[in-house]
Design an enzyme around this catalytic site. Structure first.
Site, PDB file in Angstrom:
ATOM      1  N   SER A  88       7.183   5.792  -0.286  1.00 35.04           N
ATOM      2  CA  SER A  88       6.927   4.965   1.028  1.00 35.04           C
ATOM      3  C   SER A  88       5.768   4.368   1.079  1.00 35.04           C
ATOM      4  CB  SER A  88       7.065   6.098   2.537  1.00 35.04           C
ATOM      5  OG  SER A  88       7.010   5.306   3.634  1.00 35.04           O
ATOM      6  N   SER A  89       5.939   3.217   1.636  1.00 41.38           N
ATOM      7  CA  SER A  89       4.805   2.436   1.478  1.00 41.38           C
ATOM      8  C   SER A  89       4.710   1.298   2.644  1.00 41.38           C
ATOM      9  CB  SER A  89       4.651   1.541   0.257  1.00 41.38           C
ATOM     10  OG  SER A  89       5.723   0.381   0.278  1.00 41.38           O
ATOM     11  N   ALA A  90       3.635   0.713   2.925  1.00 42.56           N
ATOM     12  CA  ALA A  90       3.333  -0.526   3.709  1.00 42.56           C
ATOM     13  C   ALA A  90       3.601  -1.758   2.779  1.00 42.56           C
ATOM     14  CB  ALA A  90       1.990  -0.691   4.235  1.00 42.56           C
ATOM     15  N   VAL A 142       0.746  -1.096  -0.068  1.00 35.45           N
ATOM     16  CA  VAL A 142       0.053   0.029   0.133  1.00 35.45           C
ATOM     17  C   VAL A 142       0.993   1.136   0.004  1.00 35.45           C
ATOM     18  CG1 VAL A 142      -1.662   1.281   1.122  1.00 35.45           C
ATOM     19  CG2 VAL A 142      -1.968  -1.143   1.045  1.00 35.45           C
TER      20      VAL A 142
END
Length: 405
Positions: free
Chosen positions: A65-67, A53
Protein backbone atom coordinates in the site's frame (compact mmCIF):
# COMPACT_ATOMS: atom_id res chain seq x y z
CA UNK A 1 7.99 29.23 9.71
CA UNK A 2 5.82 26.74 11.65
CA UNK A 3 4.77 23.27 10.42
CA UNK A 4 1.45 24.47 8.99
CA UNK A 5 3.12 27.24 6.98
CA UNK A 6 5.88 24.94 5.76
CA UNK A 7 3.37 22.32 4.67
CA UNK A 8 1.33 24.92 2.79
CA UNK A 9 4.47 26.16 1.05
CA UNK A 10 5.51 22.64 0.12
CA UNK A 11 2.00 21.89 -1.21
CA UNK A 12 2.23 24.91 -3.46
CA UNK A 13 5.64 23.74 -4.70
CA UNK A 14 4.29 20.22 -5.27
CA UNK A 15 1.46 21.60 -7.39
CA UNK A 16 3.77 23.71 -9.56
CA UNK A 17 5.19 20.53 -11.12
CA UNK A 18 1.92 19.67 -12.87
CA UNK A 19 -0.38 22.72 -12.42
CA UNK A 20 -0.69 23.37 -16.16
CA UNK A 21 -2.07 19.87 -16.74
CA UNK A 22 -5.01 20.01 -14.30
CA UNK A 23 -8.24 21.96 -13.89
CA UNK A 24 -8.75 24.64 -11.26
CA UNK A 25 -10.97 22.51 -9.01
CA UNK A 26 -8.39 19.70 -8.82
CA UNK A 27 -5.62 22.21 -8.11
CA UNK A 28 -7.68 23.86 -5.37
CA UNK A 29 -8.37 20.49 -3.73
CA UNK A 30 -4.69 19.54 -3.74
CA UNK A 31 -3.74 22.92 -2.29
CA UNK A 32 -6.31 22.51 0.47
CA UNK A 33 -5.96 18.89 1.61
CA UNK A 34 -2.77 18.35 3.68
CA UNK A 35 -1.09 15.27 2.18
CA UNK A 36 1.29 14.92 5.15
CA UNK A 37 -1.62 14.14 7.51
CA UNK A 38 -2.16 10.90 5.56
CA UNK A 39 1.47 9.76 5.76
CA UNK A 40 2.26 10.30 9.46
CA UNK A 41 5.87 9.98 10.47
CA UNK A 42 7.13 10.89 6.98
CA UNK A 43 9.23 14.09 6.68
CA UNK A 44 7.30 16.96 5.09
CA UNK A 45 9.70 17.23 2.16
CA UNK A 46 9.11 13.56 1.30
CA UNK A 47 5.34 13.79 1.85
CA UNK A 48 5.22 16.56 -0.76
CA UNK A 49 7.91 15.13 -3.02
CA UNK A 50 7.34 13.96 -6.58
CA UNK A 51 7.30 10.22 -5.87
CA UNK A 52 5.00 7.74 -4.11
CA UNK A 53 5.26 7.08 -0.38
CA UNK A 54 5.14 3.41 0.60
CA UNK A 55 3.17 2.94 3.82
CA UNK A 56 2.82 -0.85 4.15
CA UNK A 57 4.94 -3.83 3.08
CA UNK A 58 4.50 -7.58 3.29
CA UNK A 59 6.81 -10.02 5.09
CA UNK A 60 9.15 -10.07 2.06
CA UNK A 61 9.37 -6.27 1.98
CA UNK A 62 7.20 -5.92 -1.13
CA UNK A 63 5.05 -2.73 -1.04
CA UNK A 64 1.37 -3.52 -0.46
CA UNK A 65 0.00 0.00 0.00
CA UNK A 66 1.21 3.52 -0.72
CA UNK A 67 0.30 7.11 -1.29
CA UNK A 68 0.57 7.42 -5.06
CA UNK A 69 2.84 10.07 -6.57
CA UNK A 70 1.08 13.47 -6.53
CA UNK A 71 1.22 13.70 -10.33
CA UNK A 72 -0.49 10.31 -10.60
CA UNK A 73 -3.20 11.36 -8.14
CA UNK A 74 -3.79 14.61 -10.04
CA UNK A 75 -3.93 12.77 -13.36
CA UNK A 76 -6.62 10.35 -12.17
CA UNK A 77 -8.69 13.16 -10.68
CA UNK A 78 -8.42 15.05 -13.95
CA UNK A 79 -9.62 11.99 -15.88
CA UNK A 80 -12.52 11.46 -13.46
CA UNK A 81 -13.93 15.00 -13.79
CA UNK A 82 -15.59 14.81 -10.36
CA UNK A 83 -18.32 17.40 -9.79
CA UNK A 84 -20.10 18.74 -6.66
CA UNK A 85 -22.97 16.49 -5.63
CA UNK A 86 -21.54 13.32 -7.20
CA UNK A 87 -21.88 9.97 -5.48
CA UNK A 88 -18.49 8.35 -5.64
CA UNK A 89 -16.93 4.93 -5.02
CA UNK A 90 -13.19 4.43 -4.54
CA UNK A 91 -11.66 0.96 -4.71
CA UNK A 92 -8.52 0.97 -2.57
CA UNK A 93 -8.56 3.45 0.31
CA UNK A 94 -4.78 3.39 0.78
CA UNK A 95 -3.80 6.25 3.06
CA UNK A 96 -7.16 8.00 2.74
CA UNK A 97 -5.57 10.98 0.96
CA UNK A 98 -7.35 10.37 -2.34
CA UNK A 99 -10.69 9.92 -0.56
CA UNK A 100 -10.13 13.26 1.20
CA UNK A 101 -9.53 14.96 -2.15
CA UNK A 102 -12.65 13.34 -3.59
CA UNK A 103 -14.65 14.42 -0.54
CA UNK A 104 -13.49 17.99 -1.14
CA UNK A 105 -14.48 17.82 -4.82
CA UNK A 106 -18.00 16.40 -4.30
CA UNK A 107 -18.76 18.90 -1.55
CA UNK A 108 -21.46 18.73 1.12
CA UNK A 109 -24.12 17.50 -1.30
CA UNK A 110 -22.01 14.56 -2.54
CA UNK A 111 -20.93 11.29 -0.95
CA UNK A 112 -17.73 9.23 -0.99
CA UNK A 113 -17.46 5.53 -0.17
CA UNK A 114 -14.01 3.93 -0.16
CA UNK A 115 -13.27 0.20 0.15
CA UNK A 116 -10.00 -1.25 1.44
CA UNK A 117 -9.11 -4.96 1.39
CA UNK A 118 -6.45 -4.85 4.13
CA UNK A 119 -8.00 -4.22 7.59
CA UNK A 120 -4.83 -2.58 8.90
CA UNK A 121 -4.68 -0.19 5.95
CA UNK A 122 -8.42 0.53 6.28
CA UNK A 123 -8.01 1.42 9.97
CA UNK A 124 -5.12 3.77 9.18
CA UNK A 125 -7.13 5.48 6.43
CA UNK A 126 -10.14 5.82 8.73
CA UNK A 127 -7.98 7.42 11.43
CA UNK A 128 -6.31 9.83 8.99
CA UNK A 129 -9.64 10.92 7.50
CA UNK A 130 -11.00 11.54 10.98
CA UNK A 131 -7.88 13.50 11.96
CA UNK A 132 -8.32 15.71 8.91
CA UNK A 133 -12.04 16.14 9.52
CA UNK A 134 -13.37 14.20 6.52
CA UNK A 135 -15.69 12.09 8.70
CA UNK A 136 -18.36 11.96 5.99
CA UNK A 137 -16.22 9.54 3.96
CA UNK A 138 -17.44 5.99 4.55
CA UNK A 139 -14.55 3.53 4.83
CA UNK A 140 -15.48 -0.12 4.24
CA UNK A 141 -13.17 -3.02 4.98
CA UNK A 142 -13.82 -5.57 2.26
CA UNK A 143 -13.18 -6.72 -1.29
CA UNK A 144 -13.51 -3.83 -3.71
CA UNK A 145 -14.19 -6.22 -6.59
CA UNK A 146 -17.75 -6.50 -5.22
CA UNK A 147 -18.28 -2.75 -5.00
CA UNK A 148 -20.79 -1.24 -2.57
CA UNK A 149 -24.28 -1.76 -4.02
CA UNK A 150 -25.94 -0.38 -0.89
CA UNK A 151 -24.41 3.05 -1.58
CA UNK A 152 -24.82 3.09 -5.39
CA UNK A 153 -25.38 3.79 -8.14
CA UNK A 154 -22.27 5.93 -8.48
CA UNK A 155 -21.53 8.86 -10.76
CA UNK A 156 -17.85 8.04 -10.55
CA UNK A 157 -15.91 4.90 -9.64
CA UNK A 158 -12.15 5.22 -9.14
CA UNK A 159 -9.93 2.17 -8.77
CA UNK A 160 -6.59 3.08 -7.20
CA UNK A 161 -4.94 -0.35 -7.53
CA UNK A 162 -3.82 -2.19 -10.64
CA UNK A 163 -6.82 -4.10 -12.06
CA UNK A 164 -6.60 -7.13 -14.34
CA UNK A 165 -10.24 -6.92 -15.44
CA UNK A 166 -13.35 -4.75 -15.09
CA UNK A 167 -15.44 -6.33 -12.34
CA UNK A 168 -19.11 -6.86 -13.26
CA UNK A 169 -20.08 -5.06 -10.03
CA UNK A 170 -18.34 -1.87 -11.16
CA UNK A 171 -20.17 -1.90 -14.47
CA UNK A 172 -23.51 -2.59 -12.74
CA UNK A 173 -23.02 0.08 -10.06
CA UNK A 174 -21.93 2.80 -12.50
CA UNK A 175 -24.82 5.20 -13.05
CA UNK A 176 -25.96 6.19 -16.56
CA UNK A 177 -23.61 8.92 -17.72
CA UNK A 178 -21.09 7.83 -15.09
CA UNK A 179 -17.36 7.33 -15.47
CA UNK A 180 -15.09 4.49 -14.31
CA UNK A 181 -11.37 5.31 -13.94
CA UNK A 182 -8.94 2.47 -13.32
CA UNK A 183 -5.36 1.33 -13.97
CA UNK A 184 -6.06 -1.56 -16.34
CA UNK A 185 -3.51 -4.29 -17.08
CA UNK A 186 -3.67 -5.69 -20.61
CA UNK A 187 -0.96 -8.13 -21.75
CA UNK A 188 1.29 -6.76 -19.01
CA UNK A 189 0.79 -3.15 -20.13
CA UNK A 190 -0.95 -0.72 -17.78
CA UNK A 191 -3.03 2.26 -18.82
CA UNK A 192 -5.10 4.44 -16.50
CA UNK A 193 -8.34 4.34 -18.46
CA UNK A 194 -11.44 6.51 -18.06
CA UNK A 195 -14.40 4.45 -19.30
CA UNK A 196 -17.94 5.57 -20.01
CA UNK A 197 -20.97 3.53 -21.05
CA UNK A 198 -21.31 3.01 -24.81
CA UNK A 199 -24.02 1.36 -26.90
CA UNK A 200 -22.45 -2.07 -26.49
CA UNK A 201 -20.22 -1.89 -23.42
CA UNK A 202 -17.62 0.54 -22.09
CA UNK A 203 -15.46 2.83 -24.21
CA UNK A 204 -12.46 4.87 -23.11
CA UNK A 205 -12.50 8.65 -23.22
CA UNK A 206 -8.85 8.84 -22.13
CA UNK A 207 -5.95 6.48 -21.43
CA UNK A 208 -2.58 7.34 -19.89
CA UNK A 209 0.43 5.22 -18.98
CA UNK A 210 1.24 4.76 -15.28
CA UNK A 211 1.95 2.05 -12.73
CA UNK A 212 0.10 0.90 -9.59
CA UNK A 213 0.35 -1.72 -6.84
CA UNK A 214 -1.80 -4.69 -7.98
CA UNK A 215 -5.25 -5.34 -6.55
CA UNK A 216 -5.81 -7.88 -3.81
CA UNK A 217 -8.77 -10.18 -3.25
CA UNK A 218 -10.88 -12.13 -5.69
CA UNK A 219 -9.99 -9.80 -8.56
CA UNK A 220 -6.24 -10.32 -8.16
CA UNK A 221 -4.33 -12.10 -10.92
CA UNK A 222 -0.56 -12.25 -10.29
CA UNK A 223 1.85 -12.02 -13.18
CA UNK A 224 3.68 -15.23 -14.05
CA UNK A 225 7.44 -14.94 -13.60
CA UNK A 226 9.85 -17.26 -15.42
CA UNK A 227 13.49 -16.98 -14.20
CA UNK A 228 16.23 -17.96 -16.67
CA UNK A 229 19.87 -18.69 -15.90
CA UNK A 230 21.69 -19.83 -12.75
CA UNK A 231 21.72 -16.28 -11.37
CA UNK A 232 18.38 -15.18 -12.84
CA UNK A 233 20.18 -13.32 -15.58
CA UNK A 234 16.79 -12.96 -17.27
CA UNK A 235 13.24 -13.02 -15.95
CA UNK A 236 10.17 -13.12 -18.17
CA UNK A 237 7.05 -11.50 -16.71
CA UNK A 238 3.87 -12.76 -18.37
CA UNK A 239 0.43 -11.31 -17.77
CA UNK A 240 -1.60 -14.50 -18.03
CA UNK A 241 -1.39 -18.20 -17.35
CA UNK A 242 -0.30 -19.25 -20.85
CA UNK A 243 1.99 -22.29 -20.82
CA UNK A 244 5.71 -21.56 -20.93
CA UNK A 245 8.28 -24.23 -21.79
CA UNK A 246 10.92 -23.24 -19.24
CA UNK A 247 13.09 -26.20 -20.25
CA UNK A 248 13.25 -24.96 -23.84
CA UNK A 249 14.39 -21.54 -22.58
CA UNK A 250 16.99 -22.95 -20.19
CA UNK A 251 19.81 -22.80 -22.79
CA UNK A 252 18.91 -19.40 -24.24
CA UNK A 253 21.98 -17.80 -22.60
CA UNK A 254 24.37 -20.23 -24.30
CA UNK A 255 24.21 -18.29 -27.57
CA UNK A 256 25.77 -14.91 -28.32
CA UNK A 257 23.30 -11.98 -28.24
CA UNK A 258 22.31 -10.80 -31.71
CA UNK A 259 21.33 -7.11 -31.90
CA UNK A 260 19.43 -5.56 -34.80
CA UNK A 261 19.30 -1.75 -34.78
CA UNK A 262 16.18 -0.03 -36.10
CA UNK A 263 17.61 3.32 -37.14
CA UNK A 264 14.81 4.92 -35.08
CA UNK A 265 16.03 7.51 -32.59
CA UNK A 266 13.87 8.81 -29.77
CA UNK A 267 14.11 10.22 -26.23
CA UNK A 268 14.44 7.54 -23.56
CA UNK A 269 10.78 7.79 -22.58
CA UNK A 270 9.55 7.06 -26.12
CA UNK A 271 6.52 4.78 -26.23
CA UNK A 272 3.78 6.37 -28.39
CA UNK A 273 1.67 3.27 -27.77
CA UNK A 274 4.11 1.12 -29.73
CA UNK A 275 3.91 -1.31 -26.79
CA UNK A 276 0.35 -2.25 -27.73
CA UNK A 277 1.47 -2.62 -31.34
CA UNK A 278 4.03 -5.17 -30.15
CA UNK A 279 1.53 -6.78 -27.76
CA UNK A 280 -0.11 -8.59 -30.67
CA UNK A 281 3.07 -10.65 -31.17
CA UNK A 282 2.76 -14.24 -29.87
CA UNK A 283 4.73 -14.57 -26.65
CA UNK A 284 4.67 -10.83 -25.83
CA UNK A 285 6.01 -10.21 -22.31
CA UNK A 286 8.24 -8.00 -20.23
CA UNK A 287 11.89 -9.00 -19.98
CA UNK A 288 13.92 -8.07 -16.91
CA UNK A 289 17.71 -8.29 -17.28
CA UNK A 290 19.94 -8.69 -14.24
CA UNK A 291 22.04 -5.53 -13.82
CA UNK A 292 25.13 -7.61 -12.99
CA UNK A 293 24.80 -9.47 -16.30
CA UNK A 294 24.64 -6.11 -18.06
CA UNK A 295 27.62 -4.72 -16.14
CA UNK A 296 29.65 -7.83 -16.98
CA UNK A 297 28.89 -7.44 -20.68
CA UNK A 298 27.06 -10.77 -20.77
CA UNK A 299 23.81 -9.21 -21.98
CA UNK A 300 22.89 -5.86 -23.58
CA UNK A 301 20.95 -3.57 -21.30
CA UNK A 302 17.20 -3.52 -21.91
CA UNK A 303 15.53 -0.36 -23.11
CA UNK A 304 13.86 -0.07 -19.70
CA UNK A 305 16.30 -1.27 -17.05
CA UNK A 306 13.94 -1.09 -14.08
CA UNK A 307 10.40 -1.57 -15.38
CA UNK A 308 11.08 -4.48 -17.70
CA UNK A 309 11.68 -4.04 -21.41
CA UNK A 310 9.10 -5.15 -23.97
CA UNK A 311 9.95 -8.47 -25.51
CA UNK A 312 8.67 -11.76 -26.88
CA UNK A 313 9.55 -15.43 -26.68
CA UNK A 314 9.02 -18.37 -29.00
CA UNK A 315 10.16 -21.91 -28.21
CA UNK A 316 13.72 -21.56 -26.93
CA UNK A 317 14.26 -18.01 -28.23
CA UNK A 318 13.80 -14.57 -26.63
CA UNK A 319 13.94 -11.07 -28.10
CA UNK A 320 13.78 -7.80 -26.14
CA UNK A 321 14.18 -4.08 -26.82
CA UNK A 322 17.53 -2.47 -26.15
CA UNK A 323 18.91 1.02 -26.86
CA UNK A 324 22.16 2.92 -27.39
CA UNK A 325 22.72 6.62 -26.87
CA UNK A 326 23.23 8.66 -30.02
CA UNK A 327 23.07 12.25 -28.74
CA UNK A 328 20.91 14.74 -26.88
CA UNK A 329 21.63 16.22 -23.47
CA UNK A 330 21.88 14.74 -19.99
CA UNK A 331 18.37 16.07 -19.31
CA UNK A 332 16.99 14.69 -22.60
CA UNK A 333 19.28 12.01 -24.03
CA UNK A 334 18.50 10.55 -27.45
CA UNK A 335 18.75 6.80 -28.06
CA UNK A 336 18.51 4.49 -31.02
CA UNK A 337 16.09 1.63 -30.45
CA UNK A 338 17.29 -1.90 -31.13
CA UNK A 339 16.24 -5.48 -30.52
CA UNK A 340 18.40 -8.16 -28.89
CA UNK A 341 17.74 -11.76 -29.88
CA UNK A 342 18.88 -14.73 -27.76
CA UNK A 343 18.66 -18.42 -28.54
CA UNK A 344 18.74 -20.59 -31.68
CA UNK A 345 16.36 -18.31 -33.61
CA UNK A 346 17.56 -15.07 -32.01
CA UNK A 347 18.42 -13.30 -35.23
CA UNK A 348 15.12 -14.22 -36.85
CA UNK A 349 12.94 -13.26 -33.86
CA UNK A 350 14.82 -9.97 -33.41
CA UNK A 351 14.22 -9.19 -37.09
CA UNK A 352 10.48 -9.86 -36.64
CA UNK A 353 10.27 -7.41 -33.77
CA UNK A 354 12.27 -4.81 -35.71
CA UNK A 355 9.92 -5.25 -38.66
CA UNK A 356 6.96 -4.65 -36.37
CA UNK A 357 8.51 -1.50 -34.86
CA UNK A 358 9.43 -0.15 -38.29
CA UNK A 359 5.89 -0.75 -39.55
CA UNK A 360 4.56 1.20 -36.57
CA UNK A 361 6.92 4.08 -37.29
CA UNK A 362 5.93 4.18 -40.94
CA UNK A 363 2.19 3.83 -40.38
CA UNK A 364 1.63 5.75 -37.16
CA UNK A 365 4.66 7.36 -35.53
CA UNK A 366 3.60 10.21 -33.24
CA UNK A 367 0.08 10.61 -34.62
CA UNK A 368 -1.86 7.98 -32.70
CA UNK A 369 -4.89 8.07 -30.42
CA UNK A 370 -5.59 4.96 -28.38
CA UNK A 371 -9.11 3.69 -27.69
CA UNK A 372 -9.89 0.78 -25.36
CA UNK A 373 -13.30 -0.90 -25.34
CA UNK A 374 -14.65 -3.45 -22.86
CA UNK A 375 -17.44 -5.84 -23.76
CA UNK A 376 -19.00 -8.41 -21.44
CA UNK A 377 -17.83 -11.88 -22.47
CA UNK A 378 -21.41 -12.94 -23.27
CA UNK A 379 -21.90 -10.02 -25.68
CA UNK A 380 -20.72 -9.84 -29.26
CA UNK A 381 -18.05 -7.18 -29.78
CA UNK A 382 -18.78 -4.89 -32.75
CA UNK A 383 -16.16 -4.28 -35.43
CA UNK A 384 -15.90 -0.54 -34.77
CA UNK A 385 -13.63 2.03 -36.37
CA UNK A 386 -9.85 2.23 -36.36
CA UNK A 387 -7.01 -0.27 -36.56
CA UNK A 388 -7.23 -3.10 -34.01
CA UNK A 389 -3.92 -3.46 -32.20
CA UNK A 390 -4.82 -6.31 -29.88
CA UNK A 391 -7.81 -8.25 -28.58
CA UNK A 392 -7.52 -9.49 -24.99
CA UNK A 393 -9.89 -12.07 -23.53
CA UNK A 394 -10.33 -11.85 -19.77
CA UNK A 395 -12.58 -13.65 -17.30
CA UNK A 396 -15.47 -11.17 -17.50
CA UNK A 397 -14.66 -8.98 -20.50
CA UNK A 398 -13.24 -8.88 -23.98
CA UNK A 399 -11.00 -5.84 -24.47
CA UNK A 400 -10.28 -4.37 -27.88
CA UNK A 401 -7.44 -1.86 -28.20
CA UNK A 402 -7.65 0.28 -31.34
CA UNK A 403 -5.73 3.19 -32.80
CA UNK A 404 -6.83 5.97 -35.09
CA UNK A 405 -4.23 8.01 -36.95
Amino acid sequence: MDTTERAASLRAGMLERFRERIADDVAEAMLTVPRHVFVPGVPLERAYGSGPVVTHRDAQGVPTSSASAPGTVAGMLEQAEVRPGHRLLEIGAGTGYNAALLNHLVGPDGAVTTIEYDPQVADAARSALAAYGADRVRVITGDGTLGAPEDGPFDRILVTAGAWDVAPAWREQLAPGGRLVLPLRLNGLTRVVAFEHSDHGLRSVSAHEDGFIPMKGIGAVPEQEVPIGPDRELTLSIDDERPVDADALADVLDSEPHIVWTGITRPWAWTQNVDFWLASLPGFCRVFVNSEAVAAGQLPRPKDMWGGSWGTFSGGTIAYLTARRTGGTDEMPIFEVGVCGLGPQGESLAAQVVERITAWENEAGDRVDLTIEAFARDDEAPTGDGHILVVVEKKDNTFIVRTTV
